[in-house]
Motif scaffolding. Structure first.
Motif, short mmCIF file in Angstrom:
data_model
loop_
_atom_site.label_atom_id
_atom_site.label_comp_id
_atom_site.label_asym_id
_atom_site.label_seq_id
_atom_site.Cartn_x
_atom_site.Cartn_y
_atom_site.Cartn_z
N GLY A 1 0.70 -1.15 -0.07
CA GLY A 1 -0.03 -0.08 -0.12
C GLY A 1 0.71 1.24 0.16
N GLN A 2 1.99 1.31 0.19
CA GLN A 2 2.97 2.36 0.37
C GLN A 2 3.60 2.56 -0.97
OE1 GLN A 2 5.37 2.10 4.00
NE2 GLN A 2 3.63 2.49 5.41
N ASN A 3 4.39 1.33 -1.54
CA ASN A 3 5.31 1.49 -2.49
C ASN A 3 4.55 1.02 -3.74
OD1 ASN A 3 6.02 -0.99 -2.38
ND2 ASN A 3 7.76 -0.38 -0.88
N GLY A 4 3.51 0.40 -3.84
CA GLY A 4 2.82 -0.46 -4.89
C GLY A 4 3.58 -1.67 -5.72
N THR A 5 4.40 -2.04 -4.81
CA THR A 5 5.31 -3.41 -5.04
C THR A 5 4.38 -4.70 -4.97
OG1 THR A 5 7.35 -2.48 -4.17
CG2 THR A 5 7.43 -4.72 -4.73
N PRO A 6 4.28 -5.63 -6.07
CA PRO A 6 3.31 -6.54 -6.15
C PRO A 6 3.92 -7.36 -5.01
CG PRO A 6 4.13 -6.07 -8.39
CD PRO A 6 5.10 -5.17 -7.38
#
Length: 511
Positions: free
Chosen positions: A84-89
């Motif tokens: 939710g913070q950096n969008g990393t899958p």
């Protein structure tokens, strides 16, 4: 899964199924296929873990069933969970949705079905009971080499609700994409698992414009443990209200299933053992166990609490339990009138060289070591059925639904089960508190708890005693316990499957 005495968590969790370093998964982007290698531009993108799952496939189908025709759309795809913070899958969650054509989405119910384990794929519920196609599994003996050919399911729930089958990470085709151990520890935990499933449900509802639909959760075994927690998590943190729960062979409180020194473990299993000894297998079976239930919750429990130093109590329970279970009185005396499920399963048909299933004590298979003091055997229900179920699901997703996956379908991932984080502290995981709180805050929430009569893994009498601890909370019919013939996967038999469908229909339709 091999059933061995003392391995209660593995046996109990075999069905079927937050880390602070990982922020809640909230991104909405669809999963993107991996890029093919430059040297082979026409190569199909790899889908083996940890590669992403392929884009969703949508197909149209028709079922010609007795008295009706159902036209529906199937969507096979994945829900991407991201940091939710950096969008990393973080993970791709496999989901199979079956949606009736021509219905008003705002009024049409949608049920999210989740199996147990942890680590069990949703094929158990999908191809066993609820979905549009069913694998015929009610023949005896059950066999891993049974043809994995699914037929049209006359007992599908698609008549009265849309269906979405969800596989948590590590089950089915779902997989963890994030590198490192933090993501795995998060997803393979009681709290992290609920977080992931709640976000998955919310994202599916948003993506398919179904936020207005009446929403239901169907959970089997550990999925039945998940369901009340999911309802609470969706209420509290995702802005999603749940109209009803269907809990099939659920675990409501793990504290009631653990430990040789806990007398409740023997109290709760005795009626199911007696049902098998009496060869009961029908809707009226429980009525014929009134004497066993009264004894188990009364004199039996009292004598168990008196302890093994009370010779008179030991004599009383040994004689009575031997009569109820049909086991050799000398053996029951050696066990102190405390018959564990592994001993009952092995000793019940030992003279015939057979072993009874933990999941349905009325079904037996061959014991590979009938004359040994102990035996390392495969369960004649669970282990016999997981192979054809996995094969049938791979065939359906790849051929009927046009969503081929270059990986095996994890029908029962024991690695997930072994790595599961059950939490720390003195208390055992329980979901009864979540059930009571969810029902207390929502006077419209309806709950059906369904059990098979001869299931030792999650015996119906345990749920009966636990549900007795739930206050009225308004209309007492909002919370119903139904006991059918059959075992843990009660839907494997025709009559229990049809009866379960009818009771679920009434709950979903508010009747």
């Amino acid at each position: 899964m091999t059933a061995t005495p003392g391995n209660w968590k593995s046996m109990l969790a075999a069905i079927l199924f937050g880390c602070a370093a990982i922020a809640p998964a909230t991104a909405l982007e669809p999963p993107a296929p991996a890029k093919p290698e430059a040297a082979e531009p026409t190569q199909t993108p790899a889908t083996t873990p940890p590669n992403p799952l392929p884009p969703a496939a949508t197909t149209s189908h028709s079922l010609d069933l007795p008295g009706r025709n159902l036209r529906f759309k199937a969507i096979a795809g994945a829900i991407r969970l991201s940091d939710g913070q950096n969008g990393t899958p973080q993970a791709d969650i496999g989901a199979l949705a079956f949606l009736l054509e021509g219905a008003d989405p705002a009024k049409r119910p949608v049920a999210f079905a989740i199996n147990g384990g942890p680590g069990a794929g949703s094929a158990w519920l999908d191809l066993g009971a609820l979905g549009p196609w069913r694998l015929p599994l009610d023949g005896a003996p059950q066999s891993p080499s049974a043809p994995p050919i699914a037929i049209d399911n006359a007992e599908t729930w698609l008549d009265f609700t849309d269906l979405v089958f969800i596989d948590p990470p590590g089950a089915g085709y779902s997989r963890i994409l994030a590198k490192g151990e933090d993501a795995r520890r998060h997803f393979y935990s009681v709290g992290g698992d609920i977080d992931a499933l709640a976000v998955t449900i919310r994202k599916w509802l948003v993506a398919n414009k179904r936020l207005e639909s009446p929403k239901f959760i169907v959970g089997e075994s550990y999925g039945g443990f998940r369901a009340p927690k999911l309802a609470r998590r969706l209420q509290d943190q995702e802005g999603i209200g749940v109209a009803g729960l269907v809990l099939i062979s659920p675990v409501l409180d793990f504290g009631w299933f653990e430990g040789a020194n806990n007398p409740l473990t023997f109290v709760t299993r005795l009626p199911s053992q007696a049902a098998a000894a009496r060869s009961l297998n029908g809707a009226d079976g429980r009525a014929r166990l009134a004497d066993v239930e009264a004894y188990a919750a009364g004199p039996y429990l009292a004598d168990l609490l008196r302890g093994e130093r009370d010779a008179q109590a030991l004599n009383r329970i040994s004689e009575k339990v031997a009569g109820f279970t049909g086991l050799d009185p000398a053996l029951v005396r050696q066990l102190g009138g405390r018959v564990d499920m592994a001993s009952f399963s092995r000793e019940r048909s030992r003279a015939d060289g057979k072993i009874a299933s933990l999941y349905d004590a009325n079904i037996s298979g061959f014991d590979p070591a009938p004359h040994s003091a102990s035996s390392d055997y495969s369960d004649p229900v669970l282990d016999a059925l997981k192979t054809p179920l996995a094969s049938a699901m791979a065939d359906i997703t790849g051929n009927r639904l046009g969503w081929p996956i270059e990986a095996r379908y994890e029908i029962l991932n024991e690695n997930v089960n072994r790595q599961w984080d059950w939490g720390s502290g003195r208390s055992r995981p329980e979901a009864l508190g979540d059930l009571k709180r969810a029902m207390a805050i929502d006077p419209h929430l309806r709950v059906l708890v369904a059990h098979g009569l001869t299931d030792q893994v999650t015996p119906y009498f345990a749920s009966k005693l636990l549900l007795d601890q739930v206050p009225p909370l308004g209309d007492p019919d909002r919370l119903r316990l139904k006991v059918y013939g059959g075992g843990h996967m009660l839907y494997l038999q025709d009559k229990p499957r049809a009866a379960l469908r009818e009771d679920a229909r009434k709950l979903i339709e508010g009747k």
